[in-house]
Design a protein around this motif. Structure first.
Motif, mmCIF file in Angstrom:
data_model
loop_
_atom_site.group_PDB
_atom_site.id
_atom_site.type_symbol
_atom_site.label_atom_id
_atom_site.label_comp_id
_atom_site.label_asym_id
_atom_site.label_seq_id
_atom_site.Cartn_x
_atom_site.Cartn_y
_atom_site.Cartn_z
ATOM 1 N N MET A 189 19.990 69.660 -58.805
ATOM 2 C CA MET A 189 18.562 69.621 -58.567
ATOM 3 C C MET A 189 18.248 68.523 -57.549
ATOM 4 O O MET A 189 18.851 67.459 -57.568
ATOM 5 N N VAL A 190 17.281 68.790 -56.687
ATOM 6 C CA VAL A 190 16.846 67.789 -55.724
ATOM 7 C C VAL A 190 15.570 67.141 -56.212
ATOM 8 O O VAL A 190 14.848 67.691 -57.037
ATOM 9 N N GLU A 191 15.295 65.951 -55.712
ATOM 10 C CA GLU A 191 14.114 65.192 -56.117
ATOM 11 C C GLU A 191 13.241 64.963 -54.892
ATOM 12 O O GLU A 191 13.756 64.731 -53.797
ATOM 13 N N VAL A 192 11.932 65.027 -55.053
ATOM 14 C CA VAL A 192 11.017 64.771 -53.943
ATOM 15 C C VAL A 192 11.145 63.310 -53.520
ATOM 16 O O VAL A 192 11.053 62.403 -54.350
ATOM 17 N N ALA A 193 11.367 63.084 -52.229
ATOM 18 C CA ALA A 193 11.474 61.725 -51.700
ATOM 19 C C ALA A 193 10.098 61.187 -51.335
ATOM 20 O O ALA A 193 9.775 60.043 -51.617
ATOM 21 N N HIS A 194 9.292 62.018 -50.677
ATOM 22 C CA HIS A 194 7.930 61.633 -50.319
ATOM 23 C C HIS A 194 7.157 62.860 -49.865
ATOM 24 O O HIS A 194 7.738 63.916 -49.630
ATOM 25 N N ILE A 195 5.847 62.700 -49.716
ATOM 26 C CA ILE A 195 4.975 63.743 -49.192
ATOM 27 C C ILE A 195 4.380 63.203 -47.897
ATOM 28 O O ILE A 195 3.801 62.114 -47.884
ATOM 29 N N GLY A 196 4.532 63.943 -46.800
ATOM 30 C CA GLY A 196 4.021 63.501 -45.507
ATOM 31 C C GLY A 196 2.660 64.098 -45.218
ATOM 32 O O GLY A 196 2.462 65.301 -45.377
ATOM 33 N N VAL A 197 1.727 63.250 -44.783
ATOM 34 C CA VAL A 197 0.376 63.685 -44.444
ATOM 35 C C VAL A 197 0.075 63.211 -43.021
ATOM 36 O O VAL A 197 0.115 62.009 -42.742
ATOM 37 N N ARG A 257 3.586 71.173 -33.445
ATOM 38 C CA ARG A 257 4.201 72.109 -34.387
ATOM 39 C C ARG A 257 3.177 72.842 -35.233
ATOM 40 O O ARG A 257 3.500 73.735 -35.987
ATOM 41 N N GLY A 258 1.903 72.462 -35.153
ATOM 42 C CA GLY A 258 0.870 73.141 -35.933
ATOM 43 C C GLY A 258 0.734 72.541 -37.317
ATOM 44 O O GLY A 258 1.417 71.596 -37.687
ATOM 45 N N ALA A 259 -0.184 73.114 -38.069
ATOM 46 C CA ALA A 259 -0.476 72.606 -39.407
ATOM 47 C C ALA A 259 0.644 72.953 -40.380
ATOM 48 O O ALA A 259 1.301 73.977 -40.252
ATOM 49 N N GLY A 260 0.821 72.086 -41.360
ATOM 50 C CA GLY A 260 1.796 72.341 -42.413
ATOM 51 C C GLY A 260 1.199 73.181 -43.524
ATOM 52 O O GLY A 260 0.087 73.689 -43.422
ATOM 53 N N ARG A 261 1.893 73.311 -44.629
ATOM 54 C CA ARG A 261 1.458 74.159 -45.722
ATOM 55 C C ARG A 261 1.104 73.399 -46.995
ATOM 56 O O ARG A 261 0.887 74.006 -48.025
ATOM 57 N N VAL A 262 1.052 72.078 -46.923
ATOM 58 C CA VAL A 262 0.689 71.310 -48.116
ATOM 59 C C VAL A 262 -0.802 71.516 -48.374
ATOM 60 O O VAL A 262 -1.629 71.286 -47.491
ATOM 61 N N ASP A 263 -1.164 71.959 -49.575
ATOM 62 C CA ASP A 263 -2.565 72.233 -49.904
ATOM 63 C C ASP A 263 -3.305 70.978 -50.325
ATOM 64 O O ASP A 263 -4.432 70.756 -49.917
ATOM 65 N N HIS A 264 -2.681 70.149 -51.171
ATOM 66 C CA HIS A 264 -3.327 68.923 -51.632
ATOM 67 C C HIS A 264 -2.305 68.009 -52.292
ATOM 68 O O HIS A 264 -1.193 68.413 -52.576
ATOM 69 N N ILE A 265 -2.733 66.764 -52.523
ATOM 70 C CA ILE A 265 -1.944 65.796 -53.280
ATOM 71 C C ILE A 265 -2.752 65.462 -54.520
ATOM 72 O O ILE A 265 -3.941 65.147 -54.420
ATOM 73 N N ALA A 266 -2.134 65.521 -55.683
ATOM 74 C CA ALA A 266 -2.811 65.224 -56.946
ATOM 75 C C ALA A 266 -2.336 63.879 -57.489
ATOM 76 O O ALA A 266 -1.143 63.582 -57.461
ATOM 77 N N PHE A 267 -3.300 63.090 -57.979
ATOM 78 C CA PHE A 267 -3.016 61.786 -58.571
ATOM 79 C C PHE A 267 -3.386 61.835 -60.048
ATOM 80 O O PHE A 267 -4.508 62.220 -60.398
ATOM 81 N N ALA A 268 -2.461 61.450 -60.924
ATOM 82 C CA ALA A 268 -2.744 61.392 -62.363
ATOM 83 C C ALA A 268 -3.583 60.152 -62.651
ATOM 84 O O ALA A 268 -3.285 59.064 -62.154
ATOM 85 N N VAL A 269 -4.647 60.329 -63.437
ATOM 86 C CA VAL A 269 -5.514 59.209 -63.820
ATOM 87 C C VAL A 269 -5.718 59.245 -65.329
ATOM 88 O O VAL A 269 -5.597 60.294 -65.958
ATOM 89 N N THR A 270 -6.028 58.085 -65.908
ATOM 90 C CA THR A 270 -6.263 58.032 -67.354
ATOM 91 C C THR A 270 -7.735 58.217 -67.703
ATOM 92 O O THR A 270 -8.056 58.661 -68.793
#
Length: 122
Positions: free
Chosen positions: A1-9, A63-76
């Motif tokens: 399994m691979v792990e996400v290293a980062h999300i680029g914006v 290269r045009g737009a990417g396909r990332v729709d959004h970034i979600a942050f967990a909050v309490t």
């Protein structure tokens, strides 16, 4: 399994975005890189890393737009976090938080209009 290293914006102004992600969302700078064509700022949000990418000549990127729709942050506490967003005049994308299964969510806009989300388990 691979792990996400980062999300680029891709952002148009790294300083403006860095200010938003650190002051409004509480992220912390992890690393930076810059050369004649690009500026990268890596910020930490909990255990995750977000890479802010500012192209110096073509902000939209050839290269045009990417396909990332959004970034979600967990909050309490969603209401506390929404109050912070309102204090900073951040655009909320719903009138009220929505309940989806066992979560309360709210989408909002980042400095370049990127879709961001707060998620609170209920």
């Amino acid at each position: 399994m691979v792990e996400v290293a980062h999300i680029g914006v891709v952002v148009t102004n790294a300083d403006k975005s860095l200010n938003f992600y650190t002051r409004v969302l509480g992220c912390q700078v992890e690393d930076t890189y810059q050369d004649e064509r690009i500026r990268l700022v890596f910020i930490k949000s909990g255990q995750q890393t977000i890479e802010l990418i500012q192209y110096k000549e073509d902000p939209a990127g050839a290269r045009g737009a990417g396909r990332v729709d959004h970034i979600a942050f967990a909050v309490t506490d969603l209401e506390v976090e929404l109050d912070k967003l309102r204090q900073h005049n951040v655009t909320l994308l719903f009138d009220q938080p929505k309940v989806v299964g066992n979560k309360k969510i709210m989408f909002f806009a980042g400095p370049d209009g990127e879709r961001l989300e707060f998620v609170q388990k209920i």
